[in-house]
Design a protein around this motif. Structure first.
Motif, PDB file in Angstrom:
ATOM      1  N   LEU A 239      17.146   1.896  -2.366  1.00 41.28           N
ATOM      2  CA  LEU A 239      15.922   2.654  -2.634  1.00 41.28           C
ATOM      3  C   LEU A 239      14.823   1.748  -3.192  1.00 41.28           C
ATOM      4  CD1 LEU A 239      17.472   5.866  -4.230  1.00 41.28           C
ATOM      5  CD2 LEU A 239      16.219   5.751  -2.064  1.00 41.28           C
ATOM      6  N   ALA A 240      15.226   0.765  -4.005  1.00 37.38           N
ATOM      7  CA  ALA A 240      14.247  -0.170  -4.561  1.00 37.38           C
ATOM      8  C   ALA A 240      13.557  -0.952  -3.447  1.00 37.38           C
ATOM      9  CB  ALA A 240      14.926  -1.127  -5.541  1.00 37.38           C
ATOM     10  N   PHE A 241      14.329  -1.368  -2.430  1.00 37.46           N
ATOM     11  CA  PHE A 241      13.687  -2.048  -1.307  1.00 37.46           C
ATOM     12  C   PHE A 241      12.802  -1.091  -0.515  1.00 37.46           C
ATOM     13  CE2 PHE A 241      13.644  -2.871   3.253  1.00 37.46           C
ATOM     14  CZ  PHE A 241      12.888  -4.036   3.256  1.00 37.46           C
ATOM     15  N   CYS A 242      13.276   0.136  -0.288  1.00 27.73           N
ATOM     16  CA  CYS A 242      12.468   1.123   0.436  1.00 27.73           C
ATOM     17  C   CYS A 242      11.146   1.380  -0.284  1.00 27.73           C
ATOM     18  CB  CYS A 242      13.242   2.432   0.588  1.00 27.73           C
ATOM     19  SG  CYS A 242      14.663   2.319   1.698  1.00 27.73           S
ATOM     20  N   LEU A 243      11.171   1.294  -1.618  1.00 24.82           N
ATOM     21  CA  LEU A 243       9.937   1.459  -2.382  1.00 24.82           C
ATOM     22  C   LEU A 243       8.934   0.369  -2.011  1.00 24.82           C
ATOM     23  CD1 LEU A 243       8.170   2.605  -4.636  1.00 24.82           C
ATOM     24  CD2 LEU A 243       9.503   1.267  -6.273  1.00 24.82           C
ATOM     25  N   ASN A 244       9.397  -0.876  -1.860  1.00 24.11           N
ATOM     26  CA  ASN A 244       8.498  -1.954  -1.460  1.00 24.11           C
ATOM     27  C   ASN A 244       7.917  -1.715  -0.073  1.00 24.11           C
ATOM     28  OD1 ASN A 244       8.643  -4.325  -3.521  1.00 24.11           O
ATOM     29  ND2 ASN A 244      10.726  -3.575  -3.357  1.00 24.11           N
ATOM     30  N   PHE A 245       8.740  -1.190   0.833  1.00 20.60           N
ATOM     31  CA  PHE A 245       8.259  -0.895   2.176  1.00 20.60           C
ATOM     32  C   PHE A 245       7.240   0.240   2.137  1.00 20.60           C
ATOM     33  CE2 PHE A 245       8.534   0.158   6.702  1.00 20.60           C
ATOM     34  CZ  PHE A 245       8.574  -1.110   7.249  1.00 20.60           C
ATOM     35  N   SER A 246       7.470   1.216   1.265  1.00 16.28           N
ATOM     36  CA  SER A 246       6.533   2.334   1.154  1.00 16.28           C
ATOM     37  C   SER A 246       5.194   1.875   0.588  1.00 16.28           C
ATOM     38  CB  SER A 246       7.133   3.435   0.267  1.00 16.28           C
ATOM     39  OG  SER A 246       7.123   3.074  -1.096  1.00 16.28           O
ATOM     40  N   ILE A 247       5.215   0.868  -0.300  1.00 14.92           N
ATOM     41  CA  ILE A 247       3.973   0.316  -0.836  1.00 14.92           C
ATOM     42  C   ILE A 247       3.165  -0.332   0.284  1.00 14.92           C
ATOM     43  CG2 ILE A 247       3.005  -1.440  -2.367  1.00 14.92           C
ATOM     44  CD1 ILE A 247       5.364  -0.944  -4.226  1.00 14.92           C
ATOM     45  N   PHE A 248       3.852  -1.063   1.167  1.00 14.73           N
ATOM     46  CA  PHE A 248       3.179  -1.679   2.312  1.00 14.73           C
ATOM     47  C   PHE A 248       2.493  -0.612   3.163  1.00 14.73           C
ATOM     48  CE2 PHE A 248       3.778  -2.487   6.903  1.00 14.73           C
ATOM     49  CZ  PHE A 248       2.826  -3.479   7.074  1.00 14.73           C
ATOM     50  N   TYR A 249       3.160   0.522   3.369  1.00 18.09           N
ATOM     51  CA  TYR A 249       2.601   1.600   4.189  1.00 18.09           C
ATOM     52  C   TYR A 249       1.404   2.246   3.505  1.00 18.09           C
ATOM     53  CZ  TYR A 249       2.485   6.029   6.790  1.00 18.09           C
ATOM     54  OH  TYR A 249       2.099   7.123   7.520  1.00 18.09           O
ATOM     55  N   VAL A 250       1.522   2.516   2.205  1.00 10.76           N
ATOM     56  CA  VAL A 250       0.452   3.234   1.506  1.00 10.76           C
ATOM     57  C   VAL A 250      -0.786   2.356   1.335  1.00 10.76           C
ATOM     58  CG1 VAL A 250       0.991   2.669  -0.904  1.00 10.76           C
ATOM     59  CG2 VAL A 250       0.100   4.914  -0.346  1.00 10.76           C
ATOM     60  N   ILE A 251      -0.614   1.030   1.243  1.00 11.57           N
ATOM     61  CA  ILE A 251      -1.756   0.129   1.128  1.00 11.57           C
ATOM     62  C   ILE A 251      -2.657   0.236   2.351  1.00 11.57           C
ATOM     63  CG2 ILE A 251      -2.365  -2.333   1.287  1.00 11.57           C
ATOM     64  CD1 ILE A 251      -0.187  -2.887  -0.733  1.00 11.57           C
ATOM     65  N   HIS A 252      -2.045   0.370   3.520  1.00 12.42           N
ATOM     66  CA  HIS A 252      -2.808   0.409   4.766  1.00 12.42           C
ATOM     67  C   HIS A 252      -3.255   1.813   5.147  1.00 12.42           C
ATOM     68  CE1 HIS A 252      -2.115  -3.825   5.802  1.00 12.42           C
ATOM     69  NE2 HIS A 252      -0.935  -3.668   5.249  1.00 12.42           N
ATOM     70  N   SER A 253      -2.979   2.790   4.292  1.00 11.74           N
ATOM     71  CA  SER A 253      -3.313   4.180   4.638  1.00 11.74           C
ATOM     72  C   SER A 253      -4.267   4.835   3.656  1.00 11.74           C
ATOM     73  CB  SER A 253      -2.026   5.023   4.718  1.00 11.74           C
ATOM     74  OG  SER A 253      -1.115   4.477   5.640  1.00 11.74           O
ATOM     75  N   THR A 254      -4.585   4.162   2.548  1.00 12.59           N
ATOM     76  CA  THR A 254      -5.447   4.766   1.531  1.00 12.59           C
ATOM     77  C   THR A 254      -6.514   3.775   1.079  1.00 12.59           C
ATOM     78  OG1 THR A 254      -4.016   4.060  -0.297  1.00 12.59           O
ATOM     79  CG2 THR A 254      -3.564   6.212   0.672  1.00 12.59           C
ATOM     80  N   THR A 255      -7.527   4.300   0.429  1.00 18.44           N
ATOM     81  CA  THR A 255      -8.536   3.448  -0.200  1.00 18.44           C
ATOM     82  C   THR A 255      -8.079   3.077  -1.610  1.00 18.44           C
ATOM     83  OG1 THR A 255      -9.742   5.324  -1.148  1.00 18.44           O
ATOM     84  CG2 THR A 255     -10.345   4.641   1.094  1.00 18.44           C
ATOM     85  N   ALA A 256      -8.780   2.121  -2.223  1.00 16.68           N
ATOM     86  CA  ALA A 256      -8.418   1.680  -3.571  1.00 16.68           C
ATOM     87  C   ALA A 256      -8.562   2.818  -4.584  1.00 16.68           C
ATOM     88  CB  ALA A 256      -9.284   0.491  -3.974  1.00 16.68           C
ATOM     89  N   VAL A 257      -9.636   3.620  -4.435  1.00 19.44           N
ATOM     90  CA  VAL A 257      -9.851   4.730  -5.368  1.00 19.44           C
ATOM     91  C   VAL A 257      -8.752   5.764  -5.241  1.00 19.44           C
ATOM     92  CG1 VAL A 257     -11.419   6.590  -6.031  1.00 19.44           C
ATOM     93  CG2 VAL A 257     -12.351   4.368  -5.395  1.00 19.44           C
TER      94      VAL A 257
END
Length: 340
Positions: A239-257
Motif C-alpha cells: 500500500l505504501a508503494f501504491c501511495l507513491n503511484f497515486s501521488i504521481f497520478y494526482v500531480i498530473h490531474s490537479t492544480t497546485a491550489v
C-alpha cells in the motif's frame, strides 16, 4: 464538446484525489493497526519492509511494465547525490513510523502539518533566504494550532511528539537538499522511489536487525497468529508503494491550489477515520487546535500561490532585497511530501 471535456477533467481530478485519500489514509491506519492491534512494536522493521516493497514495485513499474520512463542517473551521481537524499528520506519515514508507534494518528497528522513552518525557518536560518511578510503571517495559525493541540492532547507522549517534530525537520531538510543535490534531474514520485528506496533499505536493514531482531523473534514465539499478521505487515508495504503511484497520478490531474486544499482535507479525513477505528480520546480544544492548524496550512498554500503568480518586482535592489521573486517563496514541494 468543451463542456464534456471540462466535465471529464473535473471527474478525473476528483477520482485522482479520492484514490490518493484512500491510499494515504489506509497506509496510516494500517501502520497504526500494526503497532497497536498486532502489537508489532518495531518501527524500523516496518519501515524496512516498506522500502523493500517500494523498491520491488518501482522496478516492476519502470523496468517490467514500462508504465513510466526511467530517468537515467550517472553512477557517480547515485552516490554523490542520491545516497545523501536517501539517508534523509530514510530518517523521515522512520521518524514518521516511530511517532505512530507512540502517539495517536490525529496528533501525529497535526504535528506533520508543522512542516511548512520548519521549512521556512530552516531556509531563513541556514540559507539566509528572505520571505514576504505574508508567508510569515500565514505561519502564525499553524504554530498556534500546533501549540494548542499539543497542550490539550490527552494521549501525549514526549518521545512520539519529538519523533513527529524531528520528522518535520527531516522532511524540510529533504525538500531543501533536493534543490541542490537533485539539480538537473526532474524526478517524479516513481523514479524517486526507484533510486532512493534501495539505498534506504541498505541503510536501515542492519540497524533494524541489530535493534529489533531479538524482539521480533520473541514476538513470533508469543503472537497467536504471526503469519497472518505478517501478511498485514507486508500488505502495508504494498500500500505504501501504491501511495507513491497515486501521488504521481494526482500531480498530473490537479492544480497546485486544488492539491493544497485536498491535502489539508485529507488530514481531516485521516483524523476522523482513525478516531472511528481506534477511539482515541480527543478533547474539544484539541479538535479546535487541529482545525486551526489545517486552516493555517490552507492559508499558507494560498499565499504561496498568490506570490508565485505575481510579476517580478521592479524596484531597485537593496542589500536585503531578494534577487528575484522566488527568494520570497519557501522551497516546499507540496506534491511530493506525502511519500511513505
Amino acid at each position: 464538446m468543451e463542456a464534456s471535456l471540462c466535465t471529464w477533467s473535473v471527474f478525473r481530478s476528483l477520482l485522482a484525489i479520492l484514490q490518493w485519500w484512500v491510499f494515504n489514509v489506509t497506509v496510516i491506519i494500517t501502520n497504526k493497526w500494526i503497532f497497536q492491534k498486532l502489537d508489532f512494536k518495531f518501527p524500523l522493521s516496518v519501515s524496512c519492509i516498506h522500502f523493500i516493497c517500494s523498491s520491488i514495485g518501482a522496478y516492476l513499474v519502470i523496468k517490467v511494465l514500462k508504465l513510466k520512463p526511467l530517468i537515467t542517473v550517472e553512477s557517480e551521481d547515485r552516490w554523490r547525490r542520491i545516497f545523501p537524499m536517501s539517508f534523509v528520506f530514510c530518517i523521515n519515514i522512520v521518524l514518521g513510523n516511530v511517532s505512530l508507534r507512540y502517539i495517536p494518528v490525529s496528533f501525529m497528522q497535526t504535528i506533520k502539518s508543522f512542516t511548512p513552518a520548519t521549512t521556512v525557518v530552516l531556509q531563513w536560518l541556514v540559507w539566509r533566504k528572505y520571505f514576504d511578510w505574508r508567508i510569515w503571517a500565514s505561519l502564525v495559525p499553524i504554530v498556534g494550532g500546533i501549540l494548542l493541540t499539543s497542550v490539550t492532547e490527552l494521549s501525549f507522549n514526549m518521545f512520539g511528539f519529538c519523533a513527529a517534530l524531528f520528522g518535520c525537520l527531516a522532511t524540510s531538510t529533504k525538500t531543501i537538499l533536493a534543490e541542490s543535490l537533485l539539480h538537473g534531474y526532474k524526478f517524479d514520485s516513481i523514479n524517486t522511489v526507484y533510486y532512493m528506496a534501495p539505498f534506504a533499505t541498505m541503510i536501515l536493514s542492519i540497524p533494524a536487525l541489530l535493534l529489533e531482531g531479538s524482539g521480533i523473534m520473541d514476538w513470533l514465539s508469543t503472537h497467536p497468529s504471526p503469519w497472518s499478521a505478517f501478511i498485514i505487515i507486508f500488505s502495508s508495504g504494498v500500500l505504501a508503494f501504491c501511495l507513491n503511484f497515486s501521488i504521481f497520478y494526482v500531480i498530473h490531474s490537479t492544480t497546485a491550489v486544488t492539491f493544497n486544499v485536498a491535502g489539508n482535507l485529507k488530514v481531516a479525513v485521516a483524523v476522523l477515520v482513525s478516531w472511528l477505528i481506534f477511539r482515541n480520546p480527543i478533547s474539544g480544544m484539541n479538535a479546535v487546535g487541529c482545525a486551526i492548524t489545517l486552516i493555517g496550512c490552507t492559508f499558507y498554500g494560498y499565499i504561496r500561490h498568490l506570490l508565485s503568480q505575481q510579476p517580478p518586482p521592479g524596484t531597485p535592489r537593496t542589500p536585503r532585497t531578494p534577487r528575484n521573486l522566488m527568494e520570497l517563496l519557501p522551497l516546499v514541494n507540496d506534491k511530493l511530501e506525502d511519500k511513505v
